[in-house]
Motif scaffolding. Sequence first.
Motif, PDB file in Angstrom:
ATOM      1  N   ALA A  97     -43.287 -83.068  21.273  1.00  0.00           N
ATOM      2  CA  ALA A  97     -42.522 -81.829  21.166  1.00  0.00           C
ATOM      3  C   ALA A  97     -41.219 -81.922  21.950  1.00  0.00           C
ATOM      4  O   ALA A  97     -40.172 -81.448  21.504  1.00  0.00           O
ATOM      5  CB  ALA A  97     -43.360 -80.649  21.671  1.00  0.00           C
ATOM      6  N   LEU A  98     -41.275 -82.561  23.146  1.00  0.00           N
ATOM      7  CA  LEU A  98     -40.047 -82.730  23.934  1.00  0.00           C
ATOM      8  C   LEU A  98     -39.045 -83.593  23.165  1.00  0.00           C
ATOM      9  O   LEU A  98     -37.841 -83.370  23.226  1.00  0.00           O
ATOM     10  CB  LEU A  98     -40.364 -83.394  25.279  1.00  0.00           C
ATOM     11  N   ARG A  99     -39.566 -84.601  22.430  1.00  0.00           N
ATOM     12  CA  ARG A  99     -38.681 -85.472  21.665  1.00  0.00           C
ATOM     13  C   ARG A  99     -38.058 -84.753  20.475  1.00  0.00           C
ATOM     14  O   ARG A  99     -36.877 -84.922  20.182  1.00  0.00           O
ATOM     15  CB  ARG A  99     -39.480 -86.651  21.090  1.00  0.00           C
ATOM     16  N   LEU A 100     -38.870 -83.976  19.755  1.00  0.00           N
ATOM     17  CA  LEU A 100     -38.407 -83.416  18.482  1.00  0.00           C
ATOM     18  C   LEU A 100     -37.468 -82.235  18.668  1.00  0.00           C
ATOM     19  O   LEU A 100     -36.665 -81.936  17.795  1.00  0.00           O
ATOM     20  CB  LEU A 100     -39.601 -82.955  17.644  1.00  0.00           C
ATOM     21  N   MET A 101     -37.587 -81.548  19.794  1.00  0.00           N
ATOM     22  CA  MET A 101     -36.804 -80.324  19.965  1.00  0.00           C
ATOM     23  C   MET A 101     -35.315 -80.649  19.977  1.00  0.00           C
ATOM     24  O   MET A 101     -34.874 -81.499  20.732  1.00  0.00           O
ATOM     25  CB  MET A 101     -37.210 -79.681  21.294  1.00  0.00           C
ATOM     26  N   PRO A 102     -34.524 -79.996  19.138  1.00  0.00           N
ATOM     27  CA  PRO A 102     -33.077 -80.218  19.188  1.00  0.00           C
ATOM     28  C   PRO A 102     -32.523 -79.818  20.545  1.00  0.00           C
ATOM     29  O   PRO A 102     -33.157 -79.058  21.291  1.00  0.00           O
ATOM     30  CB  PRO A 102     -32.534 -79.298  18.091  1.00  0.00           C
ATOM     31  N   HIS A 103     -31.329 -80.306  20.850  1.00  0.00           N
ATOM     32  CA  HIS A 103     -30.798 -80.132  22.206  1.00  0.00           C
ATOM     33  C   HIS A 103     -30.106 -78.791  22.346  1.00  0.00           C
ATOM     34  O   HIS A 103     -28.915 -78.684  22.200  1.00  0.00           O
ATOM     35  CB  HIS A 103     -29.834 -81.261  22.552  1.00  0.00           C
ATOM     36  N   PHE A 104     -30.892 -77.751  22.614  1.00  0.00           N
ATOM     37  CA  PHE A 104     -30.211 -76.510  22.943  1.00  0.00           C
ATOM     38  C   PHE A 104     -30.928 -75.763  24.053  1.00  0.00           C
ATOM     39  O   PHE A 104     -32.151 -75.844  24.170  1.00  0.00           O
ATOM     40  CB  PHE A 104     -30.038 -75.614  21.712  1.00  0.00           C
ATOM     41  N   ASP A 105     -30.163 -75.116  24.897  1.00  0.00           N
ATOM     42  CA  ASP A 105     -30.679 -74.229  25.931  1.00  0.00           C
ATOM     43  C   ASP A 105     -30.266 -72.820  25.536  1.00  0.00           C
ATOM     44  O   ASP A 105     -29.422 -72.651  24.676  1.00  0.00           O
ATOM     45  CB  ASP A 105     -30.035 -74.539  27.288  1.00  0.00           C
ATOM     46  N   ILE A 106     -30.854 -71.830  26.165  1.00  0.00           N
ATOM     47  CA  ILE A 106     -30.317 -70.479  25.993  1.00  0.00           C
ATOM     48  C   ILE A 106     -29.441 -70.202  27.197  1.00  0.00           C
ATOM     49  O   ILE A 106     -29.915 -70.245  28.337  1.00  0.00           O
ATOM     50  CB  ILE A 106     -31.444 -69.440  25.861  1.00  0.00           C
ATOM     51  N   VAL A 107     -28.172 -69.980  26.932  1.00  0.00           N
ATOM     52  CA  VAL A 107     -27.210 -69.814  28.013  1.00  0.00           C
ATOM     53  C   VAL A 107     -26.607 -68.418  27.927  1.00  0.00           C
ATOM     54  O   VAL A 107     -26.184 -67.986  26.868  1.00  0.00           O
ATOM     55  CB  VAL A 107     -26.091 -70.866  27.902  1.00  0.00           C
ATOM     56  N   VAL A 108     -26.649 -67.704  29.042  1.00  0.00           N
ATOM     57  CA  VAL A 108     -26.020 -66.385  29.097  1.00  0.00           C
ATOM     58  C   VAL A 108     -24.874 -66.478  30.084  1.00  0.00           C
ATOM     59  O   VAL A 108     -25.084 -66.808  31.252  1.00  0.00           O
ATOM     60  CB  VAL A 108     -27.030 -65.308  29.534  1.00  0.00           C
ATOM     61  N   GLY A 109     -23.675 -66.193  29.622  1.00  0.00           N
ATOM     62  CA  GLY A 109     -22.506 -66.391  30.470  1.00  0.00           C
ATOM     63  C   GLY A 109     -22.419 -67.865  30.795  1.00  0.00           C
ATOM     64  O   GLY A 109     -22.470 -68.708  29.915  1.00  0.00           O
ATOM     65  N   SER A 110     -22.355 -68.178  32.082  1.00  0.00           N
ATOM     66  CA  SER A 110     -22.335 -69.594  32.443  1.00  0.00           C
ATOM     67  C   SER A 110     -23.687 -70.012  32.984  1.00  0.00           C
ATOM     68  O   SER A 110     -23.826 -71.099  33.531  1.00  0.00           O
ATOM     69  CB  SER A 110     -21.238 -69.840  33.467  1.00  0.00           C
ATOM     70  N   TYR A 111     -24.695 -69.135  32.852  1.00  0.00           N
ATOM     71  CA  TYR A 111     -25.994 -69.451  33.434  1.00  0.00           C
ATOM     72  C   TYR A 111     -27.008 -69.859  32.389  1.00  0.00           C
ATOM     73  O   TYR A 111     -27.150 -69.213  31.341  1.00  0.00           O
ATOM     74  CB  TYR A 111     -26.520 -68.277  34.264  1.00  0.00           C
ATOM     75  N   ASN A 112     -27.705 -70.922  32.684  1.00  0.00           N
ATOM     76  CA  ASN A 112     -28.725 -71.438  31.815  1.00  0.00           C
ATOM     77  C   ASN A 112     -30.007 -70.633  32.051  1.00  0.00           C
ATOM     78  O   ASN A 112     -30.555 -70.653  33.139  1.00  0.00           O
ATOM     79  CB  ASN A 112     -28.949 -72.900  32.180  1.00  0.00           C
ATOM     80  N   VAL A 113     -30.451 -69.896  31.043  1.00  0.00           N
ATOM     81  CA  VAL A 113     -31.652 -69.076  31.233  1.00  0.00           C
ATOM     82  C   VAL A 113     -32.899 -69.851  30.818  1.00  0.00           C
ATOM     83  O   VAL A 113     -33.916 -69.827  31.494  1.00  0.00           O
ATOM     84  CB  VAL A 113     -31.535 -67.764  30.438  1.00  0.00           C
ATOM     85  N   VAL A 114     -32.835 -70.536  29.675  1.00  0.00           N
ATOM     86  CA  VAL A 114     -33.990 -71.313  29.228  1.00  0.00           C
ATOM     87  C   VAL A 114     -33.556 -72.758  28.988  1.00  0.00           C
ATOM     88  O   VAL A 114     -33.009 -73.078  27.941  1.00  0.00           O
ATOM     89  CB  VAL A 114     -34.594 -70.731  27.930  1.00  0.00           C
TER      90      VAL A 114
END
Lengths: 330, 474
Positions: B304-321
């Motif tokens: 699952a770590l391999r398959l997940m595309p490279h995105f985070d959830i970012v709010v403003g300049s802060y990485n939330v997820v």
Amino acid sequence: MIGRLIRLCRWLWRITIAGVLLWLRRGKEPLPERELPASPRAEKGVAALLVGAGIAGAAFALLYAFDEANTQLLGVAAAVSLGLLAAALIVASHAIVPQETLSEERPRFADPAAEREAKVEDVALRAREGVDGITRRRLLGAAGGAAALGLGAAAAAPLASLGPRVGERLRESPWRDGRPVVDENSRPVLADDLTVGAFLTAFAEGSDKRDLASSLVVVRVRPEELELPPERADWAPQGLLAFSKICTHAQCAISLFRYPLFAERSPGPALVCPCHYSTFDVLKGGVRIFGPAVRPLPQLPLKIEAGRLLAAGPLSGAVGASWGGVEEGS
Amino acid sequence: MIRRAVRALDQRTGAGSILGKALKYVFPDHWTFLFGEIALYSFVILVGTGIYLTLFFEPSTSQVVYHGSYAPLRGQEISKAYESALDLSFNVRAGLLIRQVHHWAALTFVAAIVVHLMRIFFTGAFRKPRDLNYYIGLTMLMLAVLEGYAGYSLLDDLLSGMGLAIGNAVALSIPFVGGQLGTLIWGGRFPGTEAFMSRLFIAHVLLLPVAIGGLMAVHLAMVATPHHTQFRGRGRKETNVVGTPLWPAYALRSLGLFAAVAAVLFALGGLVQINPIWQWGPYEPYLGTNGAQPDWYLGWLIGALRLMPHFDIVVGSYNVVPNPFWGGVLFPLVVFGFLFAWPSIERRWSGDRAQHNLLDRPRDNPRRSAVGAALFTWVATIFFAGSADRAFVQFGVPYEGQLWAYRAASFLLPVLAYLLVKRMCEALRRSEGHPGEGSAPVVVRPAAPQAAGRASPLIDQRPTAGHQARSPHK
């Protein structure tokens, strides 16, 4: 109307059939069948298996004591002993002891419904009786909740002793302007030691090598290939680049360096993490080009003094995996 | 002699009548009922070999220079934990055997639980009154995976360190509290302090095994109280249980299974090398190796770590997820969440709230079987994606192409599995063939035409007399 009648007849017919079947089956429980299969042959066979198991078990003990405890032989001896024991038990269970099939009634949890329901009602009633005569139930409930909350907080608070306060701890780094770069044996890294295409693991002088922020990869490319952003133009003297060695996805060590031997037909130089193959472009200052990592690999500005490699400032971003609150793009 | 012993016990504890009942306690026979027993016996062997190992293992990260009997590592700085594991393997008589048996038993333990879970799922054994016990079983599976991870992370060799680095990244990725949580558990930033090793050790040898053992006791008690389920067959009804009594035949057979499980594990431990830690070398945060794989039960998370595309959830300049959350936390939560929710989903879908002691065959409930097949196919596809790096390193299959193929497969294959299994179950139901079944259950078919078209597909349409009389189906 007629359709409904037919449906009714069908149901009646089904219920009758079911009733007849039930009546026919009444008292026809499968009688406990009992067979006595034991024979001298089976008994001898099981005895032989058991003796074999005993011999193999003794062999294990002897191998342990006299044969330097060879792992393979010990394993085989234990496996043979246990295997023969298993065979003996299973043969015995089928061919020696009485074979019988019994039928047993299950305890009933839901049936007969009325009886169970009465019990449920009884318990519920008893529980409710416990609060008879109390007028301010809500108040007591809320007060109880407050007590639980406070006590819960008190119980959970000591857990914080497990670790230090996070604060800036996840951002700590030994890299400052002028900090010398040393190799695994704490010797200074000389610019001339690295040829084009070379890859070296390096550390901050005087730091703990296990410190996540200390370890670097230093690589060398031809200076004219570089495509660094303008503000990093002087970060890579003589084509020497340094990046944090810890992947920004799941903090494995970046241990693969892809340097094309025939640049025309190969992708450009890149650092690859072996855990999930996050790939970072060396020429562009560590931006991610493949894999699950999102943040770029932090780059360390370098300078060369008297042939030695030194940091020219702090790392360009936080080292290691992202955490909730880390600044994106740093 | 026996009589005197029983009398002595009865006079002191009053256990005579319970003993009498226990000896006649009936177990229904079916080969698929053995997987749970295999898991139980693997656990017994894990506890036994594990106690032996704790007598030699030293859970400490303080560094020493190695002077032991494995020449290639001599003179290197390694942790005491790694050193004691090496000494255990090379210098303690039978130490390597016991260590390898322990590791094989752990792999078998989780594998047996997973197969047992599939048996429970596809035969509908999770239905009332056993749904609570099903939840306990799922909890034990989660604990078993965690326990295995903690176990092989203790050795402080290169592979265990890489696994912990990923584990720490996954902990850090939990929204809002990740940074605090990771720092708290590890006692600082990864690789953490000496305290982390002792926490991991206590979790592995005390907290998790006691939790698993306790839940196992409850699990077994809750199997025994309503008696084991049984498949349909002659004389078998919802209200009874037909099978072999505990004494003597079943007890001998079950002990035989225990001995057989132990025999296989000792053969594996003696003959098939597993986790040769001396080859990996000690762990340092700046070291890594290509093609590293965890124990099999973590393969689905790596995939699952391999398959997940490279995105985070970012709010403003802060990485939330941060990214590792998707594969490392959300994915297992979704899979286990679905498994936990399934009994109530099925109750709602079918409207069947009755108690069930008779098992379904997978075909008896095409929709459930299809959903189960889709779920397990999904997880299996992602599990195989976890080995993409090995296929690349070993056989040169291009990694990027594999990734896209697996991403497509993780959407397509579950749908295909659903449709295929549903069709197969329905065809089998129509033909009423019994592939590979000698003792076919007697099917009582009333002469009256069945309302097959209108009935819910979740409702068994082959009522035996007893079944029909008790079912509240409309």
